[in-house]
Design a protein around this motif. Sequence first.
Motif, PDB file in Angstrom:
ATOM      1  N   THR A  37      21.236  14.026 -75.808  1.00 55.25           N
ATOM      2  CA  THR A  37      19.821  13.877 -75.494  1.00 55.25           C
ATOM      3  C   THR A  37      18.994  14.422 -76.648  1.00 55.25           C
ATOM      4  N   ILE A  38      18.021  13.640 -77.044  1.00 56.53           N
ATOM      5  CA  ILE A  38      17.029  14.093 -78.018  1.00 56.53           C
ATOM      6  C   ILE A  38      15.890  14.688 -77.207  1.00 56.53           C
ATOM      7  N   GLU A  39      15.618  15.958 -77.404  1.00 61.61           N
ATOM      8  CA  GLU A  39      14.503  16.611 -76.714  1.00 61.61           C
ATOM      9  C   GLU A  39      13.399  16.852 -77.737  1.00 61.61           C
ATOM     10  N   LEU A  40      12.429  15.959 -77.727  1.00 58.78           N
ATOM     11  CA  LEU A  40      11.316  16.054 -78.658  1.00 58.78           C
ATOM     12  C   LEU A  40      10.341  17.129 -78.203  1.00 58.78           C
ATOM     13  N   ASN A  41       9.787  17.882 -79.138  1.00 65.93           N
ATOM     14  CA  ASN A  41       8.724  18.818 -78.788  1.00 65.93           C
ATOM     15  C   ASN A  41       7.592  18.005 -78.156  1.00 65.93           C
ATOM     16  N   SER A  42       6.992  18.523 -77.117  1.00 69.14           N
ATOM     17  CA  SER A  42       6.022  17.752 -76.326  1.00 69.14           C
ATOM     18  C   SER A  42       4.848  17.223 -77.147  1.00 69.14           C
ATOM     19  N   ASN A  43       4.468  17.904 -78.219  1.00 66.45           N
ATOM     20  CA  ASN A  43       3.343  17.424 -79.025  1.00 66.45           C
ATOM     21  C   ASN A  43       3.694  16.175 -79.843  1.00 66.45           C
ATOM     22  N   TYR A  44       4.949  15.752 -79.840  1.00 67.34           N
ATOM     23  CA  TYR A  44       5.359  14.533 -80.537  1.00 67.34           C
ATOM     24  C   TYR A  44       5.665  13.382 -79.586  1.00 67.34           C
ATOM     25  N   THR A  45       5.496  13.567 -78.285  1.00 69.14           N
ATOM     26  CA  THR A  45       5.865  12.560 -77.289  1.00 69.14           C
ATOM     27  C   THR A  45       5.177  11.216 -77.538  1.00 69.14           C
ATOM     28  N   ALA A  46       3.913  11.215 -77.923  1.00 73.22           N
ATOM     29  CA  ALA A  46       3.186   9.959 -78.166  1.00 73.22           C
ATOM     30  C   ALA A  46       3.847   9.129 -79.261  1.00 73.22           C
ATOM     31  N   GLY A  47       4.576   9.782 -80.153  1.00 69.55           N
ATOM     32  CA  GLY A  47       5.276   9.069 -81.230  1.00 69.55           C
ATOM     33  C   GLY A  47       6.436   8.226 -80.747  1.00 69.55           C
ATOM     34  N   LEU A  48       6.824   8.385 -79.487  1.00 73.01           N
ATOM     35  CA  LEU A  48       7.925   7.595 -78.931  1.00 73.01           C
ATOM     36  C   LEU A  48       7.472   6.243 -78.386  1.00 73.01           C
ATOM     37  N   LYS A  49       6.170   5.982 -78.409  1.00 76.53           N
ATOM     38  CA  LYS A  49       5.656   4.717 -77.886  1.00 76.53           C
ATOM     39  C   LYS A  49       6.382   3.547 -78.562  1.00 76.53           C
ATOM     40  N   ASN A  50       6.931   2.651 -77.768  1.00 72.47           N
ATOM     41  CA  ASN A  50       7.629   1.438 -78.183  1.00 72.47           C
ATOM     42  C   ASN A  50       9.048   1.664 -78.719  1.00 72.47           C
ATOM     43  N   ILE A  51       9.530   2.904 -78.757  1.00 70.79           N
ATOM     44  CA  ILE A  51      10.886   3.159 -79.260  1.00 70.79           C
ATOM     45  C   ILE A  51      11.938   2.539 -78.336  1.00 70.79           C
ATOM     46  N   ASP A  52      11.598   2.404 -77.046  1.00 68.83           N
ATOM     47  CA  ASP A  52      12.563   1.856 -76.091  1.00 68.83           C
ATOM     48  C   ASP A  52      12.826   0.371 -76.300  1.00 68.83           C
ATOM     49  N   GLY A  53      12.096  -0.275 -77.189  1.00 62.45           N
ATOM     50  CA  GLY A  53      12.354  -1.666 -77.518  1.00 62.45           C
ATOM     51  C   GLY A  53      13.478  -1.838 -78.539  1.00 62.45           C
ATOM     52  N   PHE A  54      13.953  -0.741 -79.084  1.00 62.40           N
ATOM     53  CA  PHE A  54      15.056  -0.769 -80.055  1.00 62.40           C
ATOM     54  C   PHE A  54      16.343  -0.355 -79.365  1.00 62.40           C
ATOM     55  N   SER A  55      17.458  -0.896 -79.808  1.00 65.84           N
ATOM     56  CA  SER A  55      18.752  -0.508 -79.233  1.00 65.84           C
ATOM     57  C   SER A  55      19.312   0.737 -79.916  1.00 65.84           C
ATOM     58  N   HIS A  56      18.985   0.933 -81.193  1.00 65.23           N
ATOM     59  CA  HIS A  56      19.535   2.047 -81.967  1.00 65.23           C
ATOM     60  C   HIS A  56      18.416   2.731 -82.768  1.00 65.23           C
ATOM     61  N   ILE A  57      18.643   4.014 -83.036  1.00 66.88           N
ATOM     62  CA  ILE A  57      17.726   4.778 -83.869  1.00 66.88           C
ATOM     63  C   ILE A  57      18.519   5.584 -84.890  1.00 66.88           C
ATOM     64  N   ILE A  58      17.849   5.914 -85.970  1.00 69.82           N
ATOM     65  CA  ILE A  58      18.425   6.761 -87.006  1.00 69.82           C
ATOM     66  C   ILE A  58      17.854   8.162 -86.806  1.00 69.82           C
ATOM     67  N   LEU A  59      18.731   9.141 -86.682  1.00 68.07           N
ATOM     68  CA  LEU A  59      18.307  10.532 -86.543  1.00 68.07           C
ATOM     69  C   LEU A  59      18.528  11.252 -87.862  1.00 68.07           C
ATOM     70  N   ILE A  60      17.530  11.969 -88.305  1.00 64.22           N
ATOM     71  CA  ILE A  60      17.644  12.820 -89.492  1.00 64.22           C
ATOM     72  C   ILE A  60      17.484  14.244 -89.007  1.00 64.22           C
ATOM     73  N   TYR A  61      18.460  15.078 -89.304  1.00 68.85           N
ATOM     74  CA  TYR A  61      18.490  16.419 -88.731  1.00 68.85           C
ATOM     75  C   TYR A  61      19.002  17.439 -89.737  1.00 68.85           C
TER      76      TYR A  61
END
Length: 163
Positions: A37-61
């Motif tokens: 699970t990716i737990e985004l800090n709540s102040n970044y939640t708006a940045g997830l808009k439309n991410i659910d339309g993708f099947s895969h994401i690239i994580l940089i950590y």
Amino acid sequence: MNNTSIHLDIIGKIKTPWLTPENMPIQPTGAKNIKGTIELNSNYTAGLKNIDGFSHIILIYHLHLINEPKLEVVPFMDTESKGIFATRSPQRPNKLGFSIVEIERVIDNKIHVLHVDMINDSPLLDIKPFFEDFDNRFNTKKGWLANKTNLDKTNFKSDDRFK
């Protein structure tokens, strides 16, 4: 430009079943269907808009457990020393990791993903959508990995060499 440092904000944490590096998968292909699970800090939640339309994401950590970067390492799939930039070893100068994971679902500030190959609580620095039209490359050179054919990619596990 001669800057010697930069500042990056941690945008969240990556939750996985891997509590120590030993025996965790070394690539997402070795973590088939392992959930995280990716737990985004709540102040970044708006940045997830439309991410659910993708099947895969690239994580940089951030590879936060790496203590000592090295310029030469013996990578997991070989027995001879290689330059760090010719490997995917975690002992990198800037301790950056990246993985491509599959989105299972997005709920509020959490992205439930599959194929996690990173340690629990890895600090997340960025998320980018995977877009196959841009991100896939074919007819490429494989360097020292070219002779590594017929590998069981699902069975590559880490050990203690990169502590």
